[in-house]
Motif scaffolding. Sequence first.
Motif, short mmCIF file in Angstrom:
data_model
loop_
_atom_site.label_atom_id
_atom_site.label_comp_id
_atom_site.label_asym_id
_atom_site.label_seq_id
_atom_site.Cartn_x
_atom_site.Cartn_y
_atom_site.Cartn_z
N PHE A 69 0.81 -1.21 0.00
CA PHE A 69 0.00 0.00 0.00
C PHE A 69 0.85 1.28 0.00
O PHE A 69 0.32 2.37 0.21
N ARG A 70 2.14 1.14 -0.24
CA ARG A 70 3.06 2.28 -0.11
C ARG A 70 2.70 3.44 -1.03
O ARG A 70 2.95 4.61 -0.69
N ASP A 71 2.13 3.16 -2.20
CA ASP A 71 1.75 4.23 -3.13
C ASP A 71 0.34 4.75 -2.85
O ASP A 71 0.04 5.91 -3.13
N LEU A 72 -0.51 3.90 -2.31
CA LEU A 72 -1.89 4.27 -2.05
C LEU A 72 -2.04 5.14 -0.80
O LEU A 72 -2.81 6.11 -0.79
N ILE A 73 -1.28 4.83 0.24
CA ILE A 73 -1.44 5.51 1.52
C ILE A 73 -1.31 7.03 1.41
O ILE A 73 -2.17 7.76 1.92
N PRO A 74 -0.27 7.57 0.76
CA PRO A 74 -0.14 9.04 0.71
C PRO A 74 -1.31 9.73 0.01
O PRO A 74 -1.66 10.86 0.37
N GLU A 75 -1.91 9.05 -0.97
CA GLU A 75 -3.05 9.65 -1.67
C GLU A 75 -4.28 9.71 -0.77
O GLU A 75 -4.97 10.73 -0.69
N LEU A 76 -4.57 8.61 -0.09
CA LEU A 76 -5.74 8.57 0.79
C LEU A 76 -5.55 9.46 2.01
O LEU A 76 -6.51 10.05 2.52
N ALA A 77 -4.30 9.58 2.46
CA ALA A 77 -4.01 10.33 3.69
C ALA A 77 -4.21 11.83 3.53
O ALA A 77 -4.21 12.56 4.53
N LYS A 78 -4.42 12.31 2.33
CA LYS A 78 -4.70 13.73 2.14
C LYS A 78 -6.03 14.11 2.79
O LYS A 78 -6.23 15.26 3.18
N SER A 79 -6.92 13.14 2.92
CA SER A 79 -8.25 13.43 3.47
C SER A 79 -8.68 12.45 4.55
O SER A 79 -9.67 12.71 5.25
N TYR A 80 -7.98 11.31 4.68
CA TYR A 80 -8.45 10.26 5.57
C TYR A 80 -7.32 9.75 6.47
O TYR A 80 -6.14 9.89 6.16
N HIS A 81 -7.74 9.15 7.57
CA HIS A 81 -6.82 8.47 8.48
C HIS A 81 -6.62 7.06 7.95
O HIS A 81 -7.59 6.31 7.80
N VAL A 82 -5.40 6.71 7.62
CA VAL A 82 -5.11 5.43 6.97
C VAL A 82 -4.21 4.58 7.87
O VAL A 82 -3.18 5.06 8.37
N VAL A 83 -4.61 3.32 8.06
CA VAL A 83 -3.85 2.39 8.89
C VAL A 83 -3.69 1.08 8.12
O VAL A 83 -4.66 0.54 7.57
N ALA A 84 -2.44 0.58 8.07
CA ALA A 84 -2.15 -0.65 7.32
C ALA A 84 -1.21 -1.53 8.15
O ALA A 84 -0.02 -1.27 8.21
N PRO A 85 -1.74 -2.58 8.80
CA PRO A 85 -0.90 -3.47 9.60
C PRO A 85 -0.29 -4.60 8.78
O PRO A 85 -0.77 -4.93 7.69
N ASP A 86 0.79 -5.16 9.31
CA ASP A 86 1.36 -6.41 8.79
C ASP A 86 0.85 -7.55 9.67
O ASP A 86 0.85 -7.45 10.90
N TYR A 87 0.45 -8.66 9.06
CA TYR A 87 0.03 -9.82 9.83
C TYR A 87 1.23 -10.49 10.50
O TYR A 87 2.36 -10.36 10.01
#
Length: 312
Positions: A69-87
């Motif tokens: 999600f390394r490319d997706l996170i910065p785009e969504l984070a402009k407006s949203y709180h984004v959390v991505a865990p590793d299992y």
Amino acid sequence: MTHRTTAATALVASMTIAAPLFAGTAHVTETTYNTTDVDGVSIFYREAGPKDAPTVLLLHGFPSSSHMFRDLIPELAKSYHVVAPDYPGYGQSAAPAADAYDYDFATLATTMEHFTEQLGLDEYTLYMQDFGGPVGLRMIQNHPERLEGLIIQNATFHVEGWNPDVVKQFAPFWGDRNAETEAPLRQFLAPQTTEWQYRQGSTLADRLSPDAWIHDQAGLDRPGNTEVQLEYLWNYQDNVANYESWQNKLGELQPDTLIVWGENDPFFTIQGVEAVQKLLPNAETHLYDAGHFALETHADEISTEILEFLAR
């Protein structure tokens, strides 16, 4: 409604997206890298965006991690709180020995539920890819009140969504686990297979970063990790057994749903998309000329569709 999205249409759409919901908030778009102890297991997670904004919880697939999600996170984070865990057993999270942690999907979903509770994530839009499907669907079933929206990217929960050739490899292993039936599954952990999973069905070679499979393989090659992964793959049959129950739950809830799907996926077929559309007739669907890891080549296009979906 199904759309086949191109880079050009995504660019036009991106120009018309409404202003960020939290325009008055000081945005924290930089990704931070964190760990937290969950039931005795160190869980790594990426986080970005204003914490007072709605949360998007990103659940990764096999054999990747939040790195996908390394490319997706910065785009969504402009407006949203984004959390991505590793299992556990993936990425930068701990990988306890197979006899010290139950590497089954019910336990994994519980770990992820407790993770969200530790971070105070009472509500979230859930993004599920591959393994993220059976993890996320258990979380939805256990706590439907936490689900604000659903994004499905190449994660199937219908039998017809499987490529029959893949089923032929898994079926003997699930029916009688022994050295002979385990051998094809061990090949799923080999470097050439990891690279193949990214390349197969992908059409934009110049967007495909080798960092993806090199990163994944480094995790797979950790001492003891083969046993961890085989436990997950063995237990995957329990997911199939739960398909009908999950379908019933989603059919009852009818959550706002966005499907963003690489239509050349060698594992999960377009029939799986059609099954979800039948189950959730109001779901919005966008198909991409991509493979199993569509974000690797179509992150810009997919992030545009997600931002429009979340804004609605």
